[in-house]
Each structure stands twice: as C-alpha cells, then as structure tokens.
Design a protein around this motif. Structure first.
Motif, PDB file in Angstrom:
ATOM      1  N   ILE A   3       0.821  -1.221   0.000  1.00  0.00           N
ATOM      2  CA  ILE A   3       0.000   0.000   0.000  1.00  0.00           C
ATOM      3  C   ILE A   3       0.851   1.266   0.000  1.00  0.00           C
ATOM      4  CG2 ILE A   3      -2.001  -1.085   1.070  1.00  0.00           C
ATOM      5  CD1 ILE A   3      -1.206   0.316   3.703  1.00  0.00           C
ATOM      6  N   HIS A   4       2.083   1.176   0.469  1.00  0.00           N
ATOM      7  CA  HIS A   4       2.897   2.390   0.586  1.00  0.00           C
ATOM      8  C   HIS A   4       3.498   2.772  -0.760  1.00  0.00           C
ATOM      9  CE1 HIS A   4       2.302   2.534   4.822  1.00  0.00           C
ATOM     10  NE2 HIS A   4       2.687   1.279   4.922  1.00  0.00           N
ATOM     11  N   VAL A   5       3.452   4.083  -1.042  1.00  0.00           N
ATOM     12  CA  VAL A   5       3.980   4.570  -2.310  1.00  0.00           C
ATOM     13  C   VAL A   5       5.495   4.732  -2.181  1.00  0.00           C
ATOM     14  CG1 VAL A   5       3.778   6.355  -4.079  1.00  0.00           C
ATOM     15  CG2 VAL A   5       1.836   5.874  -2.577  1.00  0.00           C
ATOM     16  N   MET A   6       6.213   4.228  -3.190  1.00  0.00           N
ATOM     17  CA  MET A   6       7.670   4.368  -3.205  1.00  0.00           C
ATOM     18  C   MET A   6       8.054   5.344  -4.318  1.00  0.00           C
ATOM     19  SD  MET A   6       8.950   0.449  -2.594  1.00  0.00           S
ATOM     20  CE  MET A   6       8.904   0.076  -4.328  1.00  0.00           C
ATOM     21  N   GLU A   7       9.228   5.928  -4.163  1.00  0.00           N
ATOM     22  CA  GLU A   7       9.737   6.870  -5.168  1.00  0.00           C
ATOM     23  C   GLU A   7       9.703   6.251  -6.580  1.00  0.00           C
ATOM     24  OE1 GLU A   7      11.676   9.904  -3.967  1.00  0.00           O
ATOM     25  OE2 GLU A   7      11.287  10.528  -6.032  1.00  0.00           O
ATOM     26  N   ALA A   8      10.078   4.982  -6.664  1.00  0.00           N
ATOM     27  CA  ALA A   8      10.163   4.321  -7.973  1.00  0.00           C
ATOM     28  C   ALA A   8       8.796   4.164  -8.639  1.00  0.00           C
ATOM     29  CB  ALA A   8      10.804   2.938  -7.813  1.00  0.00           C
ATOM     30  N   ASP A   9       7.711   4.283  -7.857  1.00  0.00           N
ATOM     31  CA  ASP A   9       6.377   4.108  -8.440  1.00  0.00           C
ATOM     32  C   ASP A   9       6.028   5.227  -9.413  1.00  0.00           C
ATOM     33  OD1 ASP A   9       5.803   1.742  -7.027  1.00  0.00           O
ATOM     34  OD2 ASP A   9       5.208   2.894  -5.250  1.00  0.00           O
ATOM     35  N   VAL A  10       6.628   6.390  -9.240  1.00  0.00           N
ATOM     36  CA  VAL A  10       6.306   7.520 -10.119  1.00  0.00           C
ATOM     37  C   VAL A  10       6.627   7.143 -11.572  1.00  0.00           C
ATOM     38  CG1 VAL A  10       6.839   9.920 -10.655  1.00  0.00           C
ATOM     39  CG2 VAL A  10       6.653   9.195  -8.262  1.00  0.00           C
ATOM     40  N   ALA A  11       7.838   6.688 -11.788  1.00  0.00           N
ATOM     41  CA  ALA A  11       8.234   6.287 -13.154  1.00  0.00           C
ATOM     42  C   ALA A  11       7.542   4.985 -13.557  1.00  0.00           C
ATOM     43  CB  ALA A  11       9.747   6.113 -13.221  1.00  0.00           C
ATOM     44  N   ALA A  12       7.396   4.076 -12.602  1.00  0.00           N
ATOM     45  CA  ALA A  12       6.832   2.760 -12.936  1.00  0.00           C
ATOM     46  C   ALA A  12       5.360   2.871 -13.348  1.00  0.00           C
ATOM     47  CB  ALA A  12       6.990   1.809 -11.751  1.00  0.00           C
ATOM     48  N   VAL A  13       4.613   3.752 -12.693  1.00  0.00           N
ATOM     49  CA  VAL A  13       3.198   3.920 -13.058  1.00  0.00           C
ATOM     50  C   VAL A  13       3.097   4.584 -14.429  1.00  0.00           C
ATOM     51  CG1 VAL A  13       1.118   5.248 -12.499  1.00  0.00           C
ATOM     52  CG2 VAL A  13       2.207   3.814 -10.749  1.00  0.00           C
ATOM     53  N   ARG A  14       4.006   5.487 -14.724  1.00  0.00           N
ATOM     54  CA  ARG A  14       4.020   6.087 -16.074  1.00  0.00           C
ATOM     55  C   ARG A  14       4.237   4.989 -17.130  1.00  0.00           C
ATOM     56  NH1 ARG A  14       4.177  10.845 -18.171  1.00  0.00           N
ATOM     57  NH2 ARG A  14       4.600  11.969 -16.247  1.00  0.00           N
ATOM     58  N   THR A  15       5.229   4.136 -16.895  1.00  0.00           N
ATOM     59  CA  THR A  15       5.535   3.066 -17.841  1.00  0.00           C
ATOM     60  C   THR A  15       4.363   2.087 -17.962  1.00  0.00           C
ATOM     61  OG1 THR A  15       7.856   3.251 -17.255  1.00  0.00           O
ATOM     62  CG2 THR A  15       7.194   1.222 -18.364  1.00  0.00           C
ATOM     63  N   ALA A  31      -2.467  10.144 -13.969  1.00  0.00           N
ATOM     64  CA  ALA A  31      -2.206   8.959 -13.129  1.00  0.00           C
ATOM     65  C   ALA A  31      -0.929   9.162 -12.317  1.00  0.00           C
ATOM     66  CB  ALA A  31      -2.086   7.713 -14.005  1.00  0.00           C
ATOM     67  N   VAL A  32       0.093   9.710 -12.974  1.00  0.00           N
ATOM     68  CA  VAL A  32       1.381   9.933 -12.299  1.00  0.00           C
ATOM     69  C   VAL A  32       1.235  11.006 -11.216  1.00  0.00           C
ATOM     70  CG1 VAL A  32       3.743  10.752 -12.642  1.00  0.00           C
ATOM     71  CG2 VAL A  32       2.735   9.137 -14.267  1.00  0.00           C
ATOM     72  N   GLU A  33       0.463  12.056 -11.501  1.00  0.00           N
ATOM     73  CA  GLU A  33       0.265  13.121 -10.497  1.00  0.00           C
ATOM     74  C   GLU A  33      -0.343  12.562  -9.214  1.00  0.00           C
ATOM     75  OE1 GLU A  33      -2.063  16.394 -11.997  1.00  0.00           O
ATOM     76  OE2 GLU A  33      -0.646  16.714 -13.648  1.00  0.00           O
ATOM     77  N   LEU A  34      -1.262  11.620  -9.354  1.00  0.00           N
ATOM     78  CA  LEU A  34      -1.896  11.058  -8.153  1.00  0.00           C
ATOM     79  C   LEU A  34      -0.883  10.247  -7.341  1.00  0.00           C
ATOM     80  CD1 LEU A  34      -5.459  10.018  -9.368  1.00  0.00           C
ATOM     81  CD2 LEU A  34      -4.501  12.268  -8.936  1.00  0.00           C
ATOM     82  N   CYS A  63      -5.659   2.757  -7.856  1.00  0.00           N
ATOM     83  CA  CYS A  63      -5.696   4.015  -7.098  1.00  0.00           C
ATOM     84  C   CYS A  63      -7.161   4.342  -6.836  1.00  0.00           C
ATOM     85  CB  CYS A  63      -5.026   5.104  -7.931  1.00  0.00           C
ATOM     86  SG  CYS A  63      -5.206   6.769  -7.249  1.00  0.00           S
ATOM     87  N   TYR A  64      -7.483   4.659  -5.611  1.00  0.00           N
ATOM     88  CA  TYR A  64      -8.872   4.903  -5.245  1.00  0.00           C
ATOM     89  C   TYR A  64      -8.930   5.895  -4.101  1.00  0.00           C
ATOM     90  CZ  TYR A  64      -7.723   1.705  -1.426  1.00  0.00           C
ATOM     91  OH  TYR A  64      -7.124   1.126  -0.339  1.00  0.00           O
ATOM     92  N   GLY A  65     -10.142   6.374  -3.811  1.00  0.00           N
ATOM     93  CA  GLY A  65     -10.264   7.317  -2.703  1.00  0.00           C
ATOM     94  C   GLY A  65     -11.709   7.671  -2.436  1.00  0.00           C
ATOM     95  N   ARG A  66     -11.919   8.268  -1.294  1.00  0.00           N
ATOM     96  CA  ARG A  66     -13.257   8.729  -0.894  1.00  0.00           C
ATOM     97  C   ARG A  66     -13.649   9.897  -1.785  1.00  0.00           C
ATOM     98  NH1 ARG A  66     -15.609   8.214   4.190  1.00  0.00           N
ATOM     99  NH2 ARG A  66     -13.648   7.628   5.153  1.00  0.00           N
ATOM    100  N   VAL A  67     -14.905   9.929  -2.227  1.00  0.00           N
ATOM    101  CA  VAL A  67     -15.351  11.035  -3.084  1.00  0.00           C
ATOM    102  C   VAL A  67     -15.684  12.233  -2.197  1.00  0.00           C
ATOM    103  CG1 VAL A  67     -17.009  11.777  -4.838  1.00  0.00           C
ATOM    104  CG2 VAL A  67     -16.338   9.367  -4.712  1.00  0.00           C
TER     105      VAL A  67
END
Ligand SMILES: CC(C)(COP(=O)(O)OP(=O)(O)OC[C@H]1O[C@@H](n2cnc3c(N)ncnc32)[C@H](O)[C@@H]1OP(=O)(O)O)[C@@H](O)C(=O)NCCC(=O)NCCS
Length: 156
Positions: A3-15, A31-34, A63-67
């Motif tokens: 569940i924890h976001v890592m620095e590497a996820d920024v580039a990985a989610v883009r890819t 998607a990357v901004e979130l 990626c999800y969240g309360r509206v």
C-alpha cells in the motif's frame, strides 16, 4: 500487495499505464500526479493505492479514494495490469483489495468511470465480471460516439 507509495512508483506507473495502450499521454500524466500526491502526502493524501510487484518491479496497481462531498461513496480512479500479465486474476485481486479497504473505512459503494467506445469492451467486461453494474451513461462525453459509463457496486 503493497500500500505504501515508493519513489520508484512515479516512473513505474508512467511506464505501466502507457504500456496498456488504453490511456492518452495527458491521462498518463494525471495517473502519475496522483502517485506523486500519495508519495508526498502519505496518509494525508486523498488517494490510496495497492501495488503489485513482480521480480522486475511494478506489474499492476489500483488508485482509489473517498469522493469529496459524499458521506460514504468511493471512486476507483485507476487500475492497470501489465499487458503481459492480464487475464491471470491480478486485476480481480486488486479490486477485491480495494473493496475490502473501502468496507473497512465504512464506504457504502464504489464508482468507476470508464469509456463506452468499442476498444474499452474488455474493461467493461472486467468490471461486470467483478460484480459492477452500469449505473449511468453519458453519451458523447469523452468525444463524439464515446460515452462516459459509470459502473457501481453498492455494499449497503
Ligand atoms: C482491466 C484490467 C485492469 C483487468 O485486469 P486483469 O488482471 O486482466 O483481469 P483479471 O484476470 O483479474 O480478470 C478478472 C475477471 O474479469 C474478466 N475479464 C477480463 N477481461 C475480460 C473481457 N475482455 N471480457 C469479459 N470479461 C473479462 C475475467 O474473465 C475475470 O473473470 P473470472 O474471474 O470470472 O474469470 C486490465 O486488463 C487492464 O489493465 N486493462 C487496461 C487498462 C484499463 O482498461 N484500465 C481500466 C481503465 S477504466
């Protein structure tokens, strides 16, 4: 699943999101901004995540969240699985993890926006297979002949 976001996820989610072929470059940017929001704000971010890692790094995420301005409605904002690993149950496991967390948080329902155009038929099939029903349809929303379709699953 993580569940924890890592620095590497920024580039990985883009890819990952680009590799699916389902998202325009401006959608990939969002998607990357979130992910960046989740990385910088941690638990105070409006966005929550489940990440699935393989031997070579990220293979899927949701990626999800309360509206905002609702009592107990949640949005599933993004879900993507590495094209080479689709159809093996990873997407379903991500959705089930999201649902379990939303329920734990007192959520009453999950909503997901998707497109009505033909190439999104597999995505719509996926949501229906996961127990989501079409709740609304906005013709020509994204473009002429490309509706916005909202799928929903209510828990109460
Ligand atoms: C949609 C997506 C997340 C699904 O993930 P996945 O790992 O491939 O899906 P799963 O293997 O977990 O499938 C779960 C269920 O959906 C069903 N499903 C998957 N693709 C389907 C299709 N094309 N038509 C009908 N049902 C489908 C599966 O049969 C399965 O049901 P079952 O367990 O009863 O057999 C993934 O394919 C993806 O990343 N697609 C591109 C990006 C995208 O469309 N994201 C959503 C944008 S709104």
């Amino acid at each position: 699943m993580r569940i924890h976001v890592m620095e590497a996820d920024v580039a990985a989610v883009r890819t990952l999101t680009a590799a699916t072929g389902f998202f325009r470059p401006d959608e990939v940017d969002i998607a990357v901004e979130l992910v960046e929001d989740g990385l910088s704000k941690g638990n105070t971010s409006d966005y929550r995540f489940f990440f699935e890692d393989g031997e070579d790094g990220l293979v899927a995420y949701a990626c999800y969240g309360r509206v905002p301005c609702t009592v107990a409605s949640w949005d599933l904002y993004w879900i993507a699985v590495d094209p080479l690993l689709q159809g093996q149950g990873i997407g379903r496991r991500l959705v089930e993890a999201v649902e379990a967390d939303v329920r734990r948080c007192g959520g009453a329902g999950i909503y997901v926006d998707t497109a009505g155009r033909p190439d999104y038929a597999p995505t719509r099939g996926f949501y229906m297979a996961c127990g989501y029903s079409e709740a609304a349809r906005f013709p020509d929303f994204y473009a002429p002949d490309d509706a916005k379709v909202v799928y929903a699953k209510r828990f109460v």
